[in-house]
Design an enzyme around this catalytic site. Structure first.
Site, mmCIF file in Angstrom:
data_model
loop_
_atom_site.group_PDB
_atom_site.id
_atom_site.type_symbol
_atom_site.label_atom_id
_atom_site.label_comp_id
_atom_site.label_asym_id
_atom_site.label_seq_id
_atom_site.Cartn_x
_atom_site.Cartn_y
_atom_site.Cartn_z
ATOM 1 C CB CYS A 1 12.833 9.064 8.479
ATOM 2 S SG CYS A 1 13.713 7.884 7.425
ATOM 3 C CE LYS B 1 -2.495 3.434 1.932
ATOM 4 N NZ LYS B 1 -1.945 4.701 2.434
ATOM 5 C CD GLU C 1 10.293 12.897 11.663
ATOM 6 O OE1 GLU C 1 11.116 12.384 10.891
ATOM 7 O OE2 GLU C 1 9.280 12.292 12.083
ATOM 8 C CD GLU D 1 12.928 4.191 8.319
ATOM 9 O OE1 GLU D 1 12.792 5.246 8.981
ATOM 10 O OE2 GLU D 1 12.947 4.162 7.085
#
Length: 812
Positions: free
Chosen positions: A311, A203, A408, A277
């Site tokens: 990331c 997906k 973040e 992750e």
């Protein structure tokens, strides 16, 4: 010159040499648009080797170019029926794909690599148009790495029978990937999955679906059997439906920490493997011994690569105080030369933000920094009026608790913090809930290595940042998730031991979460012994808890009788509570740094000493097992002998497994031991952890804990430092509840009930501790494959890669 359409003055040769301005150099998009037209700019799912569009009306999602706002195509918004169809296709294909020879699977992966190369320019352009990132990045970084992963994992497929002996494929993998590296990150999932014999339902992210669909078409062209790789499109909830499907055996996810936590809870107790992750707030640590000019270019790659939508972006710049002002001024000057523009322009440095909602989020973070009094620098450079763009931003004057420092941002924003000493730099680098990556900048290699080793992150680059390769596993610690993508370490995410089958349990309920471990301590009970005897009673002995290298009375001052199968009380042990858990965890944390720094040979010697001292007490311990469990004496002697052998096994591995630059222990681990083998199970769980440098808290067999408590005398006579192994007795689930909820535990191994396994996995989502549970199924602890297999080492460590550049002599 006027006839050619070129300005006679502004763009004269003299003026161009004076200004050195770049002219536009657009990449042609005609082939990409032709591909979209081939599909009528309307895509369905790709299932079982065919395009699938349901006959009934489905909602559509318009994919737009972030750079121009142009509508590229429409894609389908799938539902649960589509998920079920794709998973069934993958399950059917698994029956044949998993039985192919490794060589045949290797040929298929090799063929895909070759076909991606043949269409490399088309893939690069589609990726750039769909995501908004510069064509130079997709052309020169993303797609070559995609090809590299297919080639690399073709090799692992070929070598599976030798390099992965004792492991088998899991089954159907549900892969869910984000929008920042749409094709590269999905490749990190499907390559090891296919190499190990699994099939995949993918997906892609809502914003960026096109290259996933293009790759599915390329895989079909390359001859991949139908159903081995399927692509279904939909919104976030659709991804949740894929993860929750009962016939999906593994979920591989890259995305936000918050969604990762949701997936951990939703898959708890289902027997599915899960790798995550997740987010990051990676430090870039610059010492005064760094080459500042090259460091500036490294910082550009660290935080402004892919518009900061990475990331592992180095979004926290930690600078030696003595060079902070100089480095910041160089960065500001560098930002004035940034070129921001259309993603297909080969001359730009910074492309578009993926979507207006993400651009607004970035702007909100920067505004919050201004409100807190920070200095925000944005160079006066040209920003296109059309499209979704945000200027590269530098923020100074922040505090360690500032929102822009802690959270973040996922955009082209860099925050700067000063430090005075190396220890302070390490402390600042680790002052985060994340642990994905980082970099160290200095010409002093010994300083670089020591700082890199002490930064708690899965990848640390020295004098570089955001360097990737298929042979090096990538993944994080703490709330950056667990599991690895790439390298041999990444293969273990897609296999299980050959003897093991997936456990399937009912979904966990809220009542289980609320009531698990809520038990009362034992109360006195009338003894059934005869009152007519006048024999002198033995001196009472109550076993204490053991942590920090010393025997401790339980904080709650409760005790638990231990009875043999005939109901006779054979001992009294302490009943642990929340305070005892806290004390034991603190003792483990205190011991872990020193134990981890010991030479592997020294740790091995201590484990051998344990075996030596256990053999000295062989008769005593064997009789203890027999009287406690009801086993005959011969079986008890065998359990002791097997335990001695197991200590030798792990002692031998201590300086043999790992020890390369990339492997580092990272845990304070907690174990809950099985009842079947009270001594062998206890040793089988703590030994592989401690040889890899971890400190552990162990909950021994609830029914038969006495031999584990006898073992603390073995620890004391074997030179084991206090706090490396800590033992808590009492109600297992009561103790496990507080261990699973503890925020400063990095891993949890649980061998108990199915409900306990669900609770541990569900509760671990809070701080994303890594878990290993048995789902209530037993294993044969005396069997070498089940009791001392490679999976014990796999669960005892996570791989850390430290990248060291070379090139003083042969730089080219």
């Amino acid at each position: 010159m006027a006839a050619t359409g070129i300005s006679t003055e502004h763009n004269s040769v003299a003026n161009l040499f004076e200004s050195l301005n770049y002219g536009p150099a657009p990449e042609a998009d005609n082939v990409a648009k032709a591909w979209l037209e081939d599909h009528g700019r309307d895509f369905g799912h790709f299932i079982a080797g065919k395009w699938y569009k349901p006959s009934d009306e489905r909602k559509k999602y318009e994919t737009k170019s972030p750079s121009t706002g142009e509508v590229l195509t429409a894609t389908i918004q799938g539902n649960s029926e589509d998920v079920d169809l794709a998973v069934k296709a993958a399950r059917k294909a698994f029956q044949s794909w998993s039985t192919l020879s490794p060589h045949v699977r290797a040929r298929h992966l090799y063929s895909i690599a070759r076909h991606v190369q043949k269409h490399q320019r088309l893939v690069s352009v589609i990726e750039s148009m769909d995501n908004g990132k510069p064509i130079r990045e997709t052309r020169d970084a993303d797609i070559p790495l995609v090809v590299r992963h297919f080639y690399h994992h073709a090799g692992w497929a070929q070598l599976m029978e030798t390099e992965m002996r004792g492991w088998k494929p899991i089954g159907v993998v549900g892969a869910i990937v984000p929008w920042n590296f749409p094709l590269m990150l999905l490749t990190w999932k499907i390559c090891p999955a296919l190499a190990m014999g699994n099939t995949v339902v993918l997906k892609p992210a809502t914003y960026t679906r096109l290259t996933a669909l293009l790759l599915a078409e390329i895989c079909s062209e390359a001859g991949l059997p139908p159903g081995v790789f399927n692509v279904v499109t939909g919104n976030g909830a659709f991804g949740g439906q894929l993860a929750a499907h009962p016939d999906v055996d593994k979920v591989a996810f890259t995305g936000s920490t918050e969604v990762g936590q949701v997936l951990r809870r939703s898959t708890a107790g289902t027997g599915k493997k899960l790798s995550l992750e997740l987010g990051g707030k990676s430090p870039v640590v610059v010492f005064d011994t760094a080459d500042l000019d090259s460091t500036v270019e490294g910082i550009v790659d660290a935080v402004w690569f892919n518009q900061g939508q990475v990331c592992s972006a180095g979004s926290r710049l930690l600078v030696h105080e003595s060079v902070q002002e100089k480095l910041v001024n160089k960065l500001k000057e560098r930002l004035t030369h940034f070129r921001v523009g259309d993603s297909l322009d080969k001359t730009i440095d910074l492309g578009a933000i993926v979507d207006e909602s993400q651009r607004k989020t970035i702007a909100d973070y920067v505004d919050s920094a201004r409100q807190e009094g920070a200095e925000v620098y944005q160079a006066s450079i040209s920003i296109p009026c059309r499209g979704c763009f945000y200027p590269p931003t530098l923020i100074t004057g922040v505090q360690t608790v500032s929102r822009v420092v802690v959270e973040e941002i996922f955009g082209p924003v860099l925050v700067v913090l000063p430090f005075r000493t190396a220890k302070e730099a390490i402390s600042l680098a680790n002052n985060t809930v994340y642990g994905l990556a980082g970099s160290v900048w200095t010409e002093n290699i010994s300083l670089a290595m020591e700082v890199a080793i002490n930064i708690k992150a899965g990848a640390v680059w020295i004098n570089s940042h955001n360097v990737f390769d298929a042979a090096a596993g990538f993944g994080g610690y703490k709330q950056s998730g667990y599991g690895r993508d790439g390298g041999k370490e990444g293969l273990y995410e897609y296999v299980r031991p050959t003897w093991e089958d997936r456990a399937r349990l009912d979904a966990i309920t809220d009542d289980v979460i609320k009531t698990f471990g809520s038990t009362l301590p034992p109360r006195p009970a009338v003894s059934d012994s005869s009152t007519s005897d006048v024999d002198t009673p033995s001196v009472d002995r109550t076993y204490k808890l053991y942590y920090g290298g010393a025997q401790k009375r339980p904080d709650g001052q409760y005790s638990r009788p231990i009875s043999n199968p005939q109901g006779k009380v054979v001992g009294i042990v302490g009943e642990s509570n929340r305070k005892d858990v806290r004390n034991a965890v603190e003792a483990a944390h205190k011991a872990a740094p020193g134990w981890g720094k010991r030479a592997a040979h020294n740790r091995a010697q201590i484990v051998y000493y344990m075996a030596e001292n256990l053999e000295v007490r062989r008769d005593e311990i064997s009789k203890r097992i027999s009287s406690m469990t009801g086993k005959d004496l011969e079986q008890s002697y065998k359990e002791v002998d097997d335990s001695i052998q197991r200590l030798f096994h792990w002692g031998a591995y201590c300086d043999k497994y790992g020890g390369t630059v990339q492997v580092r222990h990272i845990y304070n681990c907690k174990r809950s031991c099985p009842d079947e083998y009270p001594l062998l199970g206890f040793i089988s769980l703590f030994a592989p952890a401690v040889i890899r440098g971890n400190a552990v808290v162990v909950v021994p067999s609830e029914k038969y804990p006495l031999v584990a408590l006898d073992f603390y005398q073995v620890f004391d006579t074997s030179d084991l430092p206090g706090g490396v192994v800590n033992i808590l007795t009492g109600d297992r689930d009561h103790i496990v509840k507080y261990l699973a909820e503890h925020q400063d535990i990095q891993a949890m191994w649980y061998f108990g009930t199915g409900q306990g396994s669900k609770f541990v996995e569900y509760t671990s989502a809070e701080n994303l501790k890594r878990t290993w549970v048995n789902y209530g199924t037993n294993r044969n602890w005396s069997d070498p494959e089940q009791g001392q297999g490679e999976e014990f080492l796999y669960h005892s460590i996570q791989v850390k890669n430290i990248w060291i550049p070379m090139g003083d002599i042969f730089a080219n």
